[in-house]
Motif scaffolding. Sequence first.
Motif, mmCIF file in Angstrom:
data_model
loop_
_atom_site.group_PDB
_atom_site.id
_atom_site.type_symbol
_atom_site.label_atom_id
_atom_site.label_comp_id
_atom_site.label_asym_id
_atom_site.label_seq_id
_atom_site.Cartn_x
_atom_site.Cartn_y
_atom_site.Cartn_z
ATOM 1 N N ALA A 38 1.499 -0.681 -0.101
ATOM 2 C CA ALA A 38 2.151 -1.923 -0.519
ATOM 3 C C ALA A 38 1.823 -2.303 -1.956
ATOM 4 C CB ALA A 38 1.751 -3.054 0.423
ATOM 5 N N LYS A 39 0.726 -1.777 -2.491
ATOM 6 C CA LYS A 39 0.346 -2.076 -3.869
ATOM 7 C C LYS A 39 1.211 -1.334 -4.886
ATOM 8 C CE LYS A 39 -4.475 -2.895 -2.544
ATOM 9 N NZ LYS A 39 -5.879 -2.413 -2.659
ATOM 10 N N SER A 40 1.936 -0.319 -4.411
ATOM 11 C CA SER A 40 2.802 0.453 -5.303
ATOM 12 C C SER A 40 4.148 -0.238 -5.452
ATOM 13 C CB SER A 40 2.995 1.868 -4.751
ATOM 14 O OG SER A 40 3.976 2.556 -5.491
ATOM 15 N N LYS A 41 4.644 -0.311 -6.682
ATOM 16 C CA LYS A 41 5.947 -0.935 -6.934
ATOM 17 C C LYS A 41 7.093 -0.138 -6.309
ATOM 18 C CE LYS A 41 4.549 -3.102 -11.296
ATOM 19 N NZ LYS A 41 4.812 -3.175 -12.759
ATOM 20 N N ALA A 42 6.833 1.153 -6.090
ATOM 21 C CA ALA A 42 7.889 2.015 -5.540
ATOM 22 C C ALA A 42 8.024 1.885 -4.020
ATOM 23 C CB ALA A 42 7.611 3.471 -5.897
ATOM 24 N N ALA A 98 -4.210 0.103 7.422
ATOM 25 C CA ALA A 98 -4.999 0.339 6.209
ATOM 26 C C ALA A 98 -4.195 1.126 5.186
ATOM 27 C CB ALA A 98 -6.284 1.087 6.564
ATOM 28 N N ALA A 99 -3.473 2.143 5.653
ATOM 29 C CA ALA A 99 -2.647 2.940 4.740
ATOM 30 C C ALA A 99 -1.496 2.115 4.189
ATOM 31 C CB ALA A 99 -2.115 4.170 5.472
ATOM 32 N N ARG A 100 -0.929 1.256 5.021
ATOM 33 C CA ARG A 100 0.176 0.408 4.564
ATOM 34 C C ARG A 100 -0.284 -0.532 3.450
ATOM 35 N NH1 ARG A 100 2.461 0.227 9.907
ATOM 36 N NH2 ARG A 100 4.645 0.897 9.853
#
Length: 857
Positions: free
Chosen positions: A555-559, A549-551
């Motif tokens: 994963a939505k962050s470009k960084a 869930a945290a991943r």
Amino acid sequence: MKPLTKNLWRNIRDSLGRFIAIVIIIMLGVLLFVGVKATGPALKDSLNTTVKADHLADSQLLATTGVSKAQVKAAESVSGVQAEAVKFKYVIGGRASDVVALYGYQKGTTINRLHLTSGQLPMQANQIVLDTAAKKSGYQLGQTYTFTSGSKLARRTLKISGFADSPAYIEDTSRGSANIGDGTVRYFAYIPASQMKMPVASQLNIRFPALQTRDTFSNRYKDAVATKMKLVKQRVKAQGEKDLRAAVYANIVKTATAKAQAQLAASGMPAAAVAAAADQAIKPQLSTFQQQATVTARKQLSTSLTWQTREDLPGFGDYGGSADRIAAIANVFPVFFFLVAALITFTTVSRMVEEARAQIGTFKALGYGKWAIARNYLAYAALAGLLGGIIGVFAGNLSIPRTVLSLYKNYIPLQQVVSLQWPLIALSLLLALIATLGAAAIVVRNELTEKPAALMRPRAPKSAKRILLERITPLWSRLSFNQKVSYRNLFRYKSRLVMSILGIAGGTALILTGFGIKDSITATGVQQYGDVIHYQAIVRLADGKKPAAARDILAKSKAYRSAGTVSGAVAKLSAKGHSLSDVNLFAPANGNDLEPYVSLRSTASNRKLTLPRHGIVITSKLAKALNVTTGDTLKVATTNGQSKRFTIKGIAKNYVGHFGYLSNTAYHQLAGNSAKPNTLLVRLQPQSSKQNDRLAKQLLNHHAIVGISFTTTAKKTLSNMSGMLDPIVLIFILLSAVLSFVVLYNLNNINVSERIRELSTIKVLGFFDREVTMYISRESIVLTVIGIVFGYLLGNLLTAYILYQAETEAVVFPLTISIVGYLTATLLMLAFTGVVTWLTHRRLQRVDMVEALKSNE
């Protein structure tokens, strides 16, 4: 005026340059010795005075279950305790939805007094006082400030009535962390306590008035607080358990009674008899209910109470650590600086007395006693030593500590307290007199043993001897006459050679050390977060939540680059009678390798360490603290109560913090097979602080995540640590440069004075001014180069020793000196040599050859 007294003042007048040089060298040595040694105590005394005036709490309790009036009385029942309950919680407010540490203001509060910097205290229901640090966000007096609806306040929009500092937040770059918003507290705020919808207070401040005269950073103070707090904790906890047990018991009885009543009513019993019958039905269970209430109360209380001391307050530990590091540096650097100054002074005074041989012989021939003659030169030396020492004492005390205090801009305005360190002053003056008066006494005593006739004749010049270079015929034959003379003279005057090399090496080493201290502290963060740790964030998962869930959020962050799943815990490690708490344990979710998130390298061989199946790898500073090495056994006890003994299979390089690394198998041996991975080590692309805050806010809004921390925070702390030492390092470099110049100038003057007849002779023989200058300066250049090379070695040794002294419990400083340090030290010494050569050239142009060559017979 007596002839000898006249002669004393005439000597000072005729050798004013040398007299001033002695005064300056002694002044510089004493100034740095006294000034830097006084800086550490001044930093602590200033903070002690400030927090004492504002009645900072000695300890505080944060209680999620609340603090009752009975608990306040329980704390005050301990002799010498002052206690106050405060409403406190973390909320979100302001234009940027900042995390705010919000307190309820009560008139008459005596602990943790606010220090207004502008405006007025929040006396009305619609007023709020903000942290002075909030001004950086653009807030001004008279503006409105709004909290979010989740803050649960009677009034969410308030008017800014003032700005203030708090002794609980001495540093303006850190306000702690919270589990809401982006996780970083931006500033504190105070509103009237009546506006906070809290039935009871959530914080208990404890103060011991009798301990306020003690140094808050001393072991004596800490031990006294620990002794007092042991009893306070017992009584507060006992009262809290009593209050909570009563509430839990009442709730259990109420629930059981309601259930019994429902059952009896369902059985057809008349409504009038149900209540009495229900009470009678649960009566046999009351004893069990009491036991259940006791167990529940203890469990809730153990997880809801958090005790803190002053060291746990934001910035407090860093300030104390900075003062301790300056004190540690002061035990080495100024002492070495003073030794260099004293050595050169000793040489200068010795030469001064030796040059006065003819004068001493004349006084002896005229019938003056030994003591009367000696007093003339002892007074000269004592006057120079005392004058330089006294100027250095007051200049050091007045300048260095106050300069450093004024440059601590990250901290609240401190009441500057700089006390005269009388034992230190006495020691510095004693050393100054030993370097001047001692040198004069030794040389005068030796001179007075000779006959007047021998004293009135100049010493026979030292005979030249063949040097090793002459035996290398191909090389020696290619040297010019002047070069051959210079190299012979280098070894002809061995004492001058040694003193010149030591003086130049000492100056180079001091300048190099100044840069080395700065570079090494900076390198701590670079190596820790470049060579050892490669993740940029740690994400803590909620109990029982899966990493997936945290991943998904990450994963939505470009960084986002990747995330490694590990099991993490905080433990206490014990071995050989030593123990250390708050050690971070990490174990990979699978296998025995933490790459690419953590690189484990052996301190002994620098080889890569693989996590052992049934052992543990610990970091170097931890091994040193526990006095253990590879092959020893230690006990690991987690905060959850699990414990196991492990054999140390490796000691890994590490520079910040204490870590223990286990394989997945070894971790399950410690925590049990039911233990699940609870942490993500996250690798991110470089991004700004605002982007980090945005990512943290997104993660903390998710129910699967309870906390996130970025390595940039630790890097910033290390950067602040380095920045706090900048003023001291700059002072070191500047004073070292001045000392180096004076040393070079003085040694060169001594050299010229000793050989003035020789230089006048070659001038009479037809040597041009430039040739005469190079005749003697060529030696200075060679000695400078040799001294610089030795200075490199000495500088590294001195820096390494200072860094060893300055290490903290959890931080190691790797020896690092940048090329800039070497270049600066080298160029400064060469530049000083050039200036001194030019001054020598000017002096030799004005030499009176007749006066210099006339016979003393």
